[in-house]
Design an enzyme around this catalytic site. Structure first.
Site, PDB file in Angstrom:
ATOM      1  CD  GLU A 268      -2.001   2.084   1.719  1.00 11.13           C
ATOM      2  OE1 GLU A 268      -1.723   3.014   0.940  1.00 11.13           O
ATOM      3  OE2 GLU A 268      -2.146   2.227   2.944  1.00 11.13           O
ATOM      4  CB  CYS A 302      -1.115   6.990   1.082  1.00 13.51           C
ATOM      5  SG  CYS A 302      -2.234   5.977   1.969  1.00 13.51           S
TER       6      CYS A 302
HETATM    7  C1  UN1 Z   1      -2.847   6.005   4.662  1.00 14.91           C
HETATM    8  O1  UN1 Z   1      -2.703   7.206   4.466  1.00 14.91           O
HETATM    9  O2  UN1 Z   1      -1.872   5.212   4.622  1.00 14.91           O
HETATM   10  O3  UN1 Z   1      -8.665   6.668   3.722  1.00 14.91           O
HETATM   11  C2  UN1 Z   1      -4.128   5.380   5.059  1.00 14.91           C
HETATM   12  C3  UN1 Z   1      -8.007   7.284   4.559  1.00 14.91           C
HETATM   13  C4  UN1 Z   1      -7.653   6.574   5.850  1.00 14.91           C
HETATM   14  C5  UN1 Z   1      -6.472   5.696   5.663  1.00 14.91           C
HETATM   15  C6  UN1 Z   1      -5.294   6.315   5.015  1.00 14.91           C
HETATM   16  N1  UN1 Z   1      -8.794   5.800   6.276  1.00 14.91           N
HETATM   17  O4  UN1 Z   1      -7.641   8.424   4.403  1.00 14.91           O
END
Ligand code: UN1
Length: 515
Positions: A268, A302
């Site tokens: 990820e 992310c």
């Molecule tokens: C991440 O930034 O690695 O959808 C995860 C989202 C959060 C998870 C982000 N529930 O922004």
């Protein structure tokens, strides 16, 4: 000041985090570690919070041996019984939500609301995993041979190595661990060295539950180390699955190493998420969605919104409304709930932010809101920045790149096809969104001719996904899926079983083999 009213020292005490902590644990057993001693500083006020002695090779070996041993018995426990233990973990997290949320906020720098939200994600995934523990379904098939039965089963896979990033210090671990546990796997967690105390807090909350249930402590392991520990995990054949969250650069090296030994990965990695704002958008939905996506977690998700692809007819209005909204943002201590934006994780991140601003200007980007490093009262840590907005072209090198900071790029379009093409024309493929009240536009965006991302939303920003869906993305985002839906299948091995209850031995494909 509406803030977390507790002193940090009280929060640390409640969570069992000491002034000086070993960096490895097998359940409740904390190991003596002899690696480098690191100090976790809060980006909120620049103060040292506590120390951790990183894990050395010896501690690593002990952890893996314990995990291997624990797996022998954990996998034999019926899945619903494993689920019952995960249910208790969810209950324990509920009790510690305020403390853990505040620690995450203080150590990582995200707003207290987001820190609490992260713990809520952990609770939610536990609830999900409890239900899942009774739903690890395989299919049955009709055999082509008479009096034969064919079906598939899902078996546990073994030790799951979890490498998590600084920006979600606790939730991403829980997405992996809660699912892995109900699947019958055991976990070894390597958190980011930038947020080791949040990880120690989690281990302390969870470890007692396994103990209370008489489970081998090696089901739940923590190993805090530098990149050499991450590399060891990637190379370690005893870990059939590595789930890694972080940069594309890190993911490529983990993916390569695990691939060389034909292990499995869930990757990820980076995102470069865009929202398309069409001429039919409801701007009362679009603007807050874009602003939260761009500045939430100071642009360090992310899933953060990095690009706004805006129809030319609305471009000026969107720009003005964004400038107004950004003008109202309060930047400051994340534990003070009056603030919207906290600091970046550290000074290296601030440097990256500044470098990126310079590069975008050099490429010809038009500054709409000038980003800058903030100084003065309340900003002593040197990690606070003012979020930036630029008008750019999608093909700029910096726009193609994920900068983990609050920099929002505005891009103009005239046809939806062109907008979708731009949205897809980046190396990453995590999250995407369209803001429209027009059904044809939203359906096109969601169709196979639309967004190429793992997540595609309508009238919702790019960040803030719920745990119930599978989370992850395509292309340089790595292709892995975590948390909800059937992401659990990656944590198990599939076995196809064919059973002959006839008195003959007919061969498949009608092959004759007589003697
Ligand atoms: C991440 O930034 O690695 O959808 C995860 C989202 C959060 C998870 C982000 N529930 O922004």
């Amino acid at each position: 000041m509406a803030s977390s009213t507790k002193e940090i020292s009280v929060i640390l005490k409640n969570l069992g985090v000491e002034a000086s902590n070993p960096g490895a644990a097998i359940g409740t057993k904390w190991l003596p570690t002899r690696g480098q001693k690191i100090t976790s500083f809060s980006p909120a006020d620049g103060k040292a919070i506590a120390e951790v002695t990183l894990a050395d090779e010896d501690a690593y070996e002990k952890v893996i041996k314990a995990a291997k041993e624990a797996y022998k018995t954990w996998r034999l426990k019926p899945a619903p019984q494993r689920g019952e233990i995960v249910r208790q973990i969810g209950e324990e997290l509920r009790k510690h939500k305020d403390d853990l949320g505040a620690l995450v906020s203080y150590e990582m720098g995200k707003s207290l609301q987001e820190g609490l939200g992260e713990v809520q994600e952990m609770i939610d995934i536990c609830d999900f995993a409890v239900g899942l523990s009774r739903q690890l379904y395989g299919l049955t098939m009709h055999s082509e041979r008479p009096a034969h039965r064919m079906y598939e089963q899902w078996h546990p896979i073994g030790i799951v190595g979890i490498i998590s990033a600084f920006n979600f210090p606790v939730a991403v671990w829980a997405w992996n661990a809660a699912i892995a546990w109900v699947c019958g796997d055991v976990c070894v967690w390597k958190p980011s060295e930038k947020v080791p105390l949040s990880a120690i807090g989690c281990q302390k909350i969870v470890q007692g539950i396994f103990d209370k249930n008489g489970v081998h402590p090696g089901v739940c392991n923590l190993i805090i180390g530098d990149a050499t520990i991450g590399k060891k995990m990637a190379d370690d054949k005893r870990m059939p699955l590595i789930s890694a969250t972080g940069s594309t650069r890190m993911g490529k090296s983990v993916g390569e190493a695990v691939g060389r030994r034909l292990g499995k990965t869930i990757l990820e990695l980076g995102g470069n998420n865009a929202i398309i704002i069409t001429e039919n958008a409801d701007l009362n939905v679009a603007i807050p969605g874009a602003v939260f996506g761009a500045v939430g977690t100071a642009g360090q998700r992310c899933t953060s919104t990095r690009r706004l692809i805006i129809h030319e007819s609305l471009f000026e209005e969107v720009k003005q409304r964004l400038v107004k909204a950004y003008g109202q943002l309060r930047i400051g201590n994340p534990l003070d709930q009056n603030n919207h934006v906290g600091p970046l994780i550290d000074k290296d991140a601030v440097q990256m932010f500044e470098d990126a601003l310079g590069k975008v200007v050099a490429e010809g980007g038009t500054e709409i809101i000038k980003g800058e490093v903030l100084s003065g009262e309340g900003y002593e840590s040197g990690c606070y920045v003012k979020p930036a907005i630029f008008e750019v072209k999608n093909e700029f090198e910096m726009v193609q790149h994920e900068t983990f900071a609050p920099i929002l790029y505005l891009i103009k379009y005239s046809t939806l096809d062109e907008a979708i093409e731009m949205q897809n024309a980046v190396p990453q493929g995590l999250s995407s969104a369209i803001m429209t009240t027009n059904m044809r536009e939203s359906e096109l965006f969601l169709s196979h001719a639309g967004s190429d991302c793992g997540i595609a939303n309508v009238n919702i920003g790019t960040s803030g996904a719920e745990i119930g869906g599978a989370f992850g993305g395509e292309k340089e985002t790595g292709g892995g899926r975590e948390s909800g839906s059937d992401a659990w299948k990656a944590y198990m091995r599939r076995q196809t079983n064919t059973i002959n209850y006839s008195t003959e031995l007919p061969l498949a494909q009608g092959i004759k083999f007589e003697f």
